[in-house]
Design an enzyme around this catalytic site. Structure first.
Site, PDB file in Angstrom:
ATOM      1  N   PRO A 282      -9.918  12.232  13.850  1.00  0.00           N
ATOM      2  CA  PRO A 282      -8.796  11.322  14.116  1.00  0.00           C
ATOM      3  C   PRO A 282      -8.981   9.997  13.383  1.00  0.00           C
ATOM      4  O   PRO A 282     -10.092   9.479  13.284  1.00  0.00           O
ATOM      5  CB  PRO A 282      -8.864  11.104  15.629  1.00  0.00           C
ATOM      6  CG  PRO A 282     -10.294  11.327  15.987  1.00  0.00           C
ATOM      7  CD  PRO A 282     -10.807  12.366  15.018  1.00  0.00           C
ATOM      8  N   CYS A 350       7.860 -10.889  -4.559  1.00  0.00           N
ATOM      9  CA  CYS A 350       9.055 -10.763  -5.391  1.00  0.00           C
ATOM     10  C   CYS A 350       9.452  -9.301  -5.554  1.00  0.00           C
ATOM     11  O   CYS A 350       9.338  -8.727  -6.635  1.00  0.00           O
ATOM     12  CB  CYS A 350       8.810 -11.435  -6.737  1.00  0.00           C
ATOM     13  SG  CYS A 350       8.392 -13.155  -6.489  1.00  0.00           S
TER      14      CYS A 350
HETATM   15  C1  LIG Z   1      -6.273  10.923   6.511  1.00  0.00           C
HETATM   16  C2  LIG Z   1      -7.119  12.023   6.996  1.00  0.00           C
HETATM   17  C3  LIG Z   1      -7.490  12.085   8.337  1.00  0.00           C
HETATM   18  C4  LIG Z   1      -6.993  11.115   9.368  1.00  0.00           C
HETATM   19  O1  LIG Z   1      -5.623  11.224   9.547  1.00  0.00           O
HETATM   20  P1  LIG Z   1      -4.902  10.440  10.744  1.00  0.00           P
HETATM   21  O2  LIG Z   1      -3.496  10.840  10.630  1.00  0.00           O
HETATM   22  O3  LIG Z   1      -5.113   8.987  10.482  1.00  0.00           O
HETATM   23  O4  LIG Z   1      -5.542  10.890  12.000  1.00  0.00           O
HETATM   24  C5  LIG Z   1      -8.343  13.092   8.724  1.00  0.00           C
HETATM   25  N1  LIG Z   1      -8.801  14.010   7.834  1.00  0.00           N
HETATM   26  C6  LIG Z   1      -8.448  13.982   6.542  1.00  0.00           C
HETATM   27  C7  LIG Z   1      -8.982  15.003   5.621  1.00  0.00           C
HETATM   28  C8  LIG Z   1      -7.597  12.998   6.076  1.00  0.00           C
HETATM   29  O5  LIG Z   1      -7.229  12.980   4.790  1.00  0.00           O
END
Ligand SMILES: *Cc1c(COP(=O)(O)O)cnc(C)c1O
Length: 422
Positions: A282, A350
């Protein structure tokens, strides 16, 4: 529609006529550190991590916070102290995680373009797992590990081809996305991985998108991954962990964001009979609602068609509205009891796309402070120096204390990186 702070309580709440972050008045923060500035609540960060940890009590699981959402060292350190691992997407993020006290054995490395240098760094660090996103990446990793006399633990990031029903820019689990390997190709790539001398197959990974507000695509993706795990087992490849990625959404406006319980319970149920360690990544969910961007109203420009409130924060500080047309609640730090008018909240950059909110009913005057809520994720992390604007300060509140966790950049620091021709 008027902003409502209920889903930010008790970490961000109006007390004694003004917004507080935990026990610290937001006006004190603005006065001490200047505006614009990001402010995070430590208690909010810990509470959002605890939501996951509580659901996972007694389960063999690891929460690997996705560093890219907010990579400030103090934020990472708050999570590391509570035992979290990290999901990184670059050598830079690995260095950050280590500097913040991360346990290397709790780090997973995602991303479609890992360089040989980044691979070597992560191998020497002894991370938990590389989330491999293509067949050529697997070959490169095998070569790099071989040159170091090491074995690289890997998961293959499979693309389950489920619709995350989110913004196309943040949907990652569909066939047309650049991420992961096609579901149909996974078995063959796993077989290749199992045959490589410097690769150790340990898990499987999927991440289907970001800001998911309906938990059902997660379950759909898991079903597909479990099917693949069974096919792999039948071909003699046993996995030890399953990484379900990140993507759980948060409430920005009036969305019904699922609880962590309603997200995880269906997944845990499907995994119960299996002896697989569960890894979660997460990002937004852990930090998004734990941060706000404080900004000051510079000028009011009422007009015939639209009223503009020009504030000192801009799209370079918080790109999400300009980039995704994202909504952030905007609330006055010291609410006035005069009648509101409708304002376009815009920055000094801008570009006509430089807005933070459209048609916001607010009673404001020049010099007033506003808080742009839910700015803890993909806020500072996506900021830039466009228009030669130094990046803003970041502050973390811990109870009745406010700590500077990143000082404001200076223009001199920006210029120092550049040189004239001889
Ligand atoms: C961005 C990403 C996450 C986290 O995503 P959230 O939407 O911020 O929870 C987890 N794993 C991977 C591989 C990602 O690219």
């Amino acid at each position: 529609m008027t902003a409502n702070l209920a889903h930010h309580a008790p970490f961000f709440a109006v007390k004694n006529g003004q917004l507080h972050v935990e026990s610290v008045p937001a006006t004190d923060i603005a006065e001490r550190f200047g505006t614009p500035c990001y402010v995070y609540s430590r208690a909010a960060l810990e509470a959002s991590l605890d939501e996951f940890l509580n659901e996972l009590t007694g389960v063999d699981a690891l929460v690997c916070y996705a560093v890219k959402a907010n990579s400030n060292l103090a934020v990472l350190n708050v999570f590391a102290r509570r035992g979290a691992g990290f999901d990184i997407v670059s050598g830079g993020e690995l260095q950050r995680a280590l500097a913040a006290g991360a346990d290397p054995k709790k780090i997973v490395f995602s991303g479609v373009g890992k360089s040989a240098e980044e691979m070597a760094f992560a191998l020497k660090t002894g991370i938990l797992c590389f989330n491999v996103e293509s067949a050529p990446e697997l070959e490169r990793l095998n070569d790099v590990a071989g040159s170091l006399g090491l074995k690289a633990p890997i998961s293959l990031r499979v693309n389950p081809n489920v619709d995350a029903k989110t913004h196309p820019y943040i949907s990652t689990g569909l066939k047309e996305n650049k991420f992961g390997v096609a579901y149909e190709d996974a078995l063959a790539i796993y077989q290749r991985a199992a045959a490589l001398p410097h690769i150790e197959v340990t898990g499987i990974d999927c991440h289907i998108g970001s800001q998911l507000l309906d938990p059902s695509p997660f379950a759909e993706a898991l079903d597909k991954v479990l099917l693949l795990i069974d096919q792999l087992a039948a071909s003699g490849i046993t996995l030890h962990h399953i990484d379900l990625g990140g993507g759980l959404g948060i409430r920005y406006q009036d969305e019904g964001a699922p609880t962590v319980n309603s997200y995880l319970q269906p997944l845990l149920k499907k995994l119960k009979a299996r002896s697989l360690k569960i890894v979660l990544e997460p990002g937004r969910r852990l930090v998004g609602n734990a941060g706000a961007l404080l900004t000051k109203v510079e000028f009011l420009k009422p007009g015939e068609v639209k009223n503009f409130a020009i504030v000192d924060a801009a799209m370079n500080d918080l790109a999400r509205p300009a980039l995704y047309d994202a909504w952030h609640d905007i609330v006055p730090v010291v609410p006035r009891n005069t009648a509101p008018s409708s304002w376009e909240i815009v920055g000094p950059i801008c570009e006509s796309g430089d807005f933070l909110g459209h048609s916001r009913p607010l009673a404001i005057a020049p010099g007033d402070l506003l808080a742009i809520m839910s700015a803890g994720a993909y806020g500072m992390a996506m900021s830039s120096n466009y228009n030669t604007r130094p990046r803003v300060a970041e502050v973390m509140v811990d109870g009745d204390q406010a700590h500077l966790i990143r000082r404001r950049e200076t223009v001199e620091e920006l210029l120092a990186l550049e040189s004239l021709l001889p």
